[in-house]
Design a protein around this motif. Structure first.
Motif, short mmCIF file in Angstrom:
data_model
loop_
_atom_site.label_atom_id
_atom_site.label_comp_id
_atom_site.label_asym_id
_atom_site.label_seq_id
_atom_site.Cartn_x
_atom_site.Cartn_y
_atom_site.Cartn_z
N SER A 67 -0.38 0.04 -18.06
CA SER A 67 -0.13 0.66 -16.76
C SER A 67 -0.86 1.99 -16.62
CB SER A 67 1.37 0.81 -16.49
OG SER A 67 1.97 1.48 -17.54
N ASN B 28 3.01 -4.59 -5.67
CA ASN B 28 3.93 -4.18 -6.75
C ASN B 28 3.16 -3.66 -7.96
OD1 ASN B 28 6.08 -5.01 -5.24
ND2 ASN B 28 6.71 -6.69 -6.58
N THR B 29 2.05 -4.33 -8.27
CA THR B 29 1.26 -3.92 -9.43
C THR B 29 0.71 -2.51 -9.23
OG1 THR B 29 0.69 -6.23 -9.79
CG2 THR B 29 -0.64 -4.61 -10.95
N ARG C 66 1.95 -0.18 -7.31
CA ARG C 66 3.10 0.73 -7.40
C ARG C 66 3.43 1.00 -8.88
NH1 ARG C 66 8.40 -2.43 -6.35
NH2 ARG C 66 7.91 -2.99 -8.51
N ASP C 67 3.40 -0.06 -9.69
CA ASP C 67 3.79 0.10 -11.09
C ASP C 67 2.74 0.87 -11.91
OD1 ASP C 67 6.06 -1.19 -10.40
OD2 ASP C 67 5.47 -3.15 -11.20
N THR D 51 11.77 1.41 -6.99
CA THR D 51 11.57 -0.04 -6.99
C THR D 51 12.78 -0.75 -6.37
OG1 THR D 51 12.52 -0.18 -9.20
CG2 THR D 51 10.13 0.00 -9.06
#
Ligand SMILES: [Zn+2]
Length: 505
Positions: free
Chosen positions: A100, A131-132, A134-135, A284
């Motif tokens: 990440s 989502n990816t 954001r992560d 989240t």
């Protein structure tokens, strides 16, 4: 010999999985994944097919091995497995942080999201990419190098601390027991629990009876045992597990761990620019901000507190007037509540048990699910599992398999308490168009069968079973083909209880 954790079986080969396979499998997967990620991150013109889809394959490969190891650590815990689990957890945490914080990989995803044809991807694909991204941010990709390292250290320490926390709870729960030789000490306790206490004694090669802190043993004592001193002793042992109080004070004390966890969560949130961990946690989730959460909780408290106070006053009066108890204590509440219920409604959860033998409840649950969701559920006793109490089942529609699950319903030594659903396999379709079916682990801690008599469940246990099966169906009946957002993956945690409560109700 082939490592069964590295093969592509839909259903893990539990008969062949050994502790020595575990760390080797994780090492191999992590090193392959690292090599592939280095190549994937260096694309000039990444697409869904050249970036996101292959990344999902890497995630899937890792989670298919890790899901089995974590599951066994939860239901068949041992000192050896614990050591290996801890090592693997450390390596996976390090790998996840590294992925990440991989700026090149994050750039590649940004390019993918900026493509003109990004809007033509399916909703599930777009959500997965969003989502990816954001992560990546939540994983610290935007931080300067020094803070990236701080973040990595905090994540590593947090993983280790939480793991120690649950090991302490398991040890504290399993190491305490009360040996009783005089049956009169257990007066009032129902026969099913007495049988369980005898069986527990035999397993420890003791005469008489053994009370443990497993729920099916603890609960009947608190609810039915006339012996107030025994109730107090069991209650104190239960509520002080893994603390600085009670019979094992200090042995598995989680108090300092909690302080350490809170400190690190706070630092980690601050690094990312949040004011506190609650804000980080909501990043989240569906709730928009901490005020929304607090308002909800306060509203709930305002509505329920007066009712609780009134019920408590009633119970105190009842225990005083009917039984001469002037100082109602915590270990009396369950006991006199039960007496009050019997007096008022002439019904007790214990008298309902004969209506809920597990071999009727499980088929009944299946019939409900079959009817509601137009599926068929079939036991597959030939499928390998990790324990004789565990069984595999296949869910199909018109002869076409849709999903698999395992039931492991009874409490036993080496198994963590409570009830939960966990994914073993996630539904998704790979680049070659092959579909992996979802597979779920459904774990409960119900009263085990004793001396060949079927396990008789309480109504609460029936409710729990339906609840967990609701989580299972959420995971198993998904129609999504994108790994990160299929089944329970990518679902906001403040929404994840919806299907379970739906089925429970
Ligand atoms: Zn739940």
């Amino acid at each position: 010999m082939n490592n069964p954790l590295l093969t592509q079986d839909l259903l893990p080969k539990f008969d062949h999985v050994r502790i020595e396979h575990m760390e080797t499998a994780i090492d191999q997967i992590l090193s392959e994944n690292r090599m592939k990620i280095a190549t994937l991150a260096q694309q000039d013109d990444p697409t869904w097919e050249t970036l996101a889809q292959p990344m999902q394959a890497l995630d899937d490969h890792l989670s298919n091995a890790w899901s089995v190891i974590s599951h066994l650590n939860g239901v068949k815990n041992s000192d050896d497995l614990r050591k290996v689990y801890k090592n693997c957890l450390e390596k996976i945490t390090e790998y996840s942080t590294e992925v990440s914080q991989n700026a090149a990989l994050c750039e590649a995803y940004k390019k993918l999201a900026a493509r003109d044809d990004f809007k033509d991807l399916s909703e599930a694909q777009r959500k997965s990419v969003e989502n990816t991204l954001r992560d990546f941010h939540l994983g610290g990709v935007d931080l300067p190098e020094e803070q990236k390292q701080q973040y990595a250290a905090l994540s590593r320490e947090l993983a280790e601390l939480s793991n120690r926390f649950s090991d302490n709870v398991l040890d504290a729960t399993q190491n305490w027991h009360k040996h009783i030789t005089d049956a009169s000490e257990l007066a009032g306790v129902p026969e099913s629990a007495i049988d369980g206490a005898k069986q527990a004694a035999r397993q420890k090669e003791l005469d008489g009876y053994v009370i443990t802190l497993d729920f099916p043993s603890f609960f009947p004592v608190m609810t039915y045992c006339d012996n107030r001193d025994l109730r107090r002793e069991v209650y104190e042992a239960f509520v002080t597990r893994a603390s600085d109080q009670g019979p094992d004070a200090g042995t598995w004390d989680n108090t300092p761990l909690m302080a350490e966890i809170l400190k690190r969560r706070h630092s980690l949130s601050k690094l990312l620019g949040f004011n506190n961990y609650a804000e980080r946690s909501l990043a989240t989730k569906m709730a928009r901000n901490t005020d929304e959460v607090l308002d909800f909780l306060n509203q709930l408290a305002d509505k329920s507190k007066p009712v609780a106070e009134q019920e408590y006053a009633e119970l105190k009066a009842f225990a005083r007037d009917e039984y001469g108890v002037d100082d109602l204590q915590a270990w009396d509440v369950g006991y006199y509540s039960e007496k009050l219920r019997q007096q008022r409604y002439d019904i007790s959860p214990e008298t309902l048990r004969p209506w809920f033998p597990v071999d009727k409840v499980v088929p009944g649950l299946f019939r409900v699910a079959e009817k509601l969701f137009d599926v068929q559920i079939e036991a597959k006793p030939e499928v390998e599992t990790w324990h004789e109490d565990a069984t595999a089942y296949c869910i199909s529609r018109n002869g076409e398999p849709l999903a698999w699950f395992y039931f492991d319903l009874f409490a036993r030594q080496g198994k963590r308490g409570g009830a939960w659903m966990a994914d073993c396999r996630v539904r998704w379709r790979n680049l070659r168009g092959q579909l992996q079916l979802p597979v779920a682990f459904l774990t409960c801690n119900f009263t085990p069968p004793v001396d060949g008599k079927p396990s008789l469940l309480t109504h609460d246990e029936v409710t729990t079973l339906f609840h967990e099966f609701g989580h299972g169906l959420h995971h198993m009946l998904t129609q999504v083909d994108v790994l990160d957002v299929s089944g329970i993956n990518g679902v906001a945690w403040d929404a994840v209880e919806l299907p379970s409560q739906f089925l429970e109700n």
